[in-house]
Design an enzyme around this catalytic site. Structure first.
Site, PDB file in Angstrom:
ATOM      1  CB  CYS A   4      -1.054  -0.058   1.184  1.00  0.00           C
ATOM      2  SG  CYS A   4      -2.047  -1.343   1.516  1.00  0.00           S
ATOM      3  N   GLY A  57      -0.869   0.618  -4.932  1.00  0.00           N
ATOM      4  CA  GLY A  57      -1.939  -0.149  -4.576  1.00  0.00           C
ATOM      5  C   GLY A  57      -3.541   0.598  -5.511  1.00  0.00           C
ATOM      6  CG  ASN A  94       3.060   0.285   2.916  1.00  0.00           C
ATOM      7  OD1 ASN A  94       4.096   0.794   2.551  1.00  0.00           O
ATOM      8  ND2 ASN A  94       2.710  -0.968   2.638  1.00  0.00           N
ATOM      9  N   GLY A  95       1.716  -2.079   5.274  1.00  0.00           N
ATOM     10  CA  GLY A  95       2.459  -3.275   5.874  1.00  0.00           C
ATOM     11  C   GLY A  95       1.768  -4.387   6.254  1.00  0.00           C
ATOM     12  CB  CYS A 126      10.855  -5.058   1.867  1.00  0.00           C
ATOM     13  SG  CYS A 126      10.092  -6.019   0.287  1.00  0.00           S
ATOM     14  CE1 TYR A 164       5.944  -5.184 -10.049  1.00  0.00           C
ATOM     15  CE2 TYR A 164       5.652  -6.198  -8.362  1.00  0.00           C
ATOM     16  CZ  TYR A 164       5.122  -5.831  -9.204  1.00  0.00           C
ATOM     17  OH  TYR A 164       3.996  -5.738  -9.617  1.00  0.00           O
ATOM     18  CG  ASP A 219       9.523  -9.966 -15.673  1.00  0.00           C
ATOM     19  OD1 ASP A 219       9.273  -8.649 -15.371  1.00  0.00           O
ATOM     20  OD2 ASP A 219       8.497 -10.643 -15.827  1.00  0.00           O
ATOM     21  CG  ASP A 220       9.565  -7.589 -11.600  1.00  0.00           C
ATOM     22  OD1 ASP A 220       9.205  -8.432 -11.007  1.00  0.00           O
ATOM     23  OD2 ASP A 220       9.093  -6.905 -12.287  1.00  0.00           O
TER      24      ASP A 220
HETATM   25  S1  SF4 Z   1      11.940  -9.216   1.074  1.00  0.00           S
HETATM   26 FE1  SF4 Z   1      10.367 -10.744   0.549  1.00  0.00          FE
HETATM   27  S2  SF4 Z   1       9.662 -11.581   2.765  1.00  0.00           S
HETATM   28 FE2  SF4 Z   1      11.156  -9.744   3.102  1.00  0.00          FE
HETATM   29  S3  SF4 Z   1       9.441  -8.181   3.107  1.00  0.00           S
HETATM   30 FE3  SF4 Z   1       9.923  -8.031   1.133  1.00  0.00          FE
HETATM   31  S4  SF4 Z   1       8.731  -9.184  -0.024  1.00  0.00           S
HETATM   32 FE4  SF4 Z   1       8.493  -9.667   2.528  1.00  0.00          FE
END
Ligand code: SF4
Length: 467
Positions: A16, A44, A118-119, A252, A258, A361-362
């Protein structure tokens, strides 16, 4: 990702996007929220909403749909205000229902509170069960509502005291903004899973998931909100403080691969430059002979540039993306799915015909869309198609805000890259290794790689049964 998200069964879901604005001088806050959310639309597309202070009351407006259709009523109308927040949603927890749209607004014993999050709260199931047994009634299936229940049920007499009591109870990912009475609060979880930035322009302080939302408001003075930091800004000034600590970080890495927009900074990194680095790292480990490097637009563009530069192979826009293709198709047959891919992405025959193509591609989720895409490119006359992915093999679910299918459904859990190549009709498939990805991001200790490695940065209490 190839289709975004035409069909949730084949692609990853974005999480989000949030934005919050406080201004010591009245201004048209809803309109500014609109522009910022419009920039965050890629995070989103299922619902959009804002909450802002309108004279003496906090008001909310939200609905299912894109920012332009849900919130265009706020363009150009002089709604003077000093504080507001906004949200775009992709449903990771809870379905695509209006009840789950945000911001969530409540009036409780701590006052009026609006929240946008978000999360994912990774111990949400445990907390919901506890609150349910104590009599709480939930209006949504979104884990964000939990936070408000915990605040309302806190024995602390005031909002900030309640917040201080609640934060240690919630685990997982939260970059969130709240309005309490006339004050804006912005918080980022101590592991820093999701990005959050804060910027200042004139009398306004603006918080947003990515810097592209600050750019649109012509804010140049900004910084990343630190993991565990709370920013509080209201009529009595601004206070920045670390309110939650962790021994480690878990940003993340998929935000860089991506999710984030290439013109954004997240985690103090330029997303475009990082993706170019990932493309170059893929090329460095690749001996394939090819004539052109073609990205799957849009998320493959930056990485393909990096690959092409490093490999000395020409970069070509060999696929055209139709930005007007609809997005809510769930097609039962492979023929129909192929048609959906054709509507969205189409080969440029003059680029591809007779060529050996490196397709960038990602990530690869189930392989369904890639199979169709490889077929389209071969039908357009490509001699060879070599698929290169800027993420390692996806093998594990995410509990921190990203919608990843079950382990059984992830193609990399049942097939090797060679088998995947055969399955999707490509001449070869190569993933960026976890080691090379770690080299790209520099300090691997700051990032989460759990969906590739299965090594979660925190113990996940509420793991999914289907794992
Ligand atoms: S790296 Fe993968 S498991 Fe870690 S927060 Fe991002 S999408 Fe989720």
């Amino acid at each position: 990702m190839i289709l975004n998200p035409v069909d949730k069964t084949v692609s990853l879901g974005h999480n989000c996007g949030v934005v919050g604005i406080y201004s010591s001088e009245e201004q048209n806050i809803p309109e500014k929220l609109f522009y910022a959310l419009f920039s965050l639309q890629h995070r989103g597309q299922e619902s959009a909403g804002i909450a802002y202070r309108n004279r003496d009351e906090l008001v909310v407006y939200k609905d299912l749909g894109m920012v332009s259709s849900v919130l265009s009523r706020y363009l150009g109308e002089g709604r003077q205000s000093t504080v507001g927040i906004g949200h775009v949603r992709y449903s990771t927890q809870g379905g695509n229902r209006i009840e789950n749209a945000q911001p969530i607004l409540v009036s409780c014993n701590k006052g009026d509170i609006a929240l946008a999050h978000n999360g994912n709260i990774s111990n949400a199931k445990t907390l919901t069960a506890r609150l349910g047994s104590e009599g709480s009634i939930f209006q949504s299936t979104s884990d964000s509502e939990l936070i408000l229940h915990l605040i309302a049920r806190s024995r602390q007499p005031d909002f900030e005291g309640a917040l201080a009591e609640v934060l240690p109870q919630i685990e997982g990912a939260y970059s969130m903004v709240m309005v309490h009475e006339r004050t804006l609060y912005a918080l980022r979880d101590p592991l820093g899973f999701r990005p959050l930035y804060v910027g200042v322009k004139g009398s306004a302080t603006v918080v947003a998931s990515e810097t592209c939302a600050l750019d649109i408001l012509q804010i140049t003075d900004y910084r990343s909100v630190r993991p565990g930091e709370m920013i509080r800004v209201g009529p009595d000034g601004r206070r920045d403080e670390i309110v939650a600590r962790s021994e480690r970080l878990a940003q993340c890495v998929f935000e860089l691969i991506y999710f984030a927009r290439p013109d954004s900074y997240v985690f103090d990194e330029s997303v475009h430059q990082m993706r170019k680095r990932m493309g170059a790292a893929l090329a460095a480990a690749d001996a394939v002979k090819a004539d052109v490097v073609v990205p799957v637009p849009d998320s493959g563009n930056s990485a393909a540039l990096g690959y092409a530069e490093a490999a000395g192979i020409p970069f070509e826009q060999g696929l055209t993306r139709n930005h007007y293709a609809g997005r809510s198709f769930i097609m039962p047959t492979s023929a129909q799915r192929e048609f959906v891919v054709r509507m969205k992405l189409h080969p440029v025959k003059s680029v591809i015909e007779g060529k050996r193509v490196v397709l960038i591609d990602d990530s690869l989720v189930r392989g369904t869309t890639s199979r169709t895409l490889v077929k389209l490119i071969k039908d357009a006359g490509a001699r060879e198609v070599h698929l290169r992915l800027t993420s390692p093999e996806l093998k594990w679910p995410c509990y921190f805000g990203i919608d990843i299918p079950t382990r059984k459904e992830l193609i990399s859990n049942s097939m090797s890259p060679g088998q995947i190549a055969e399955h999707i009709g490509a001449d070869s498939v190569v993933f960026l290794s976890i080691e090379r990805l770690k080299e790209c991001v520099g300090s691997s200790a700051k990032y989460c790689f759990a969906c590739f490695s299965g090594e979660y940065p925190i113990a996940v209490r509420d793991r999914r049964d289907e794992e």
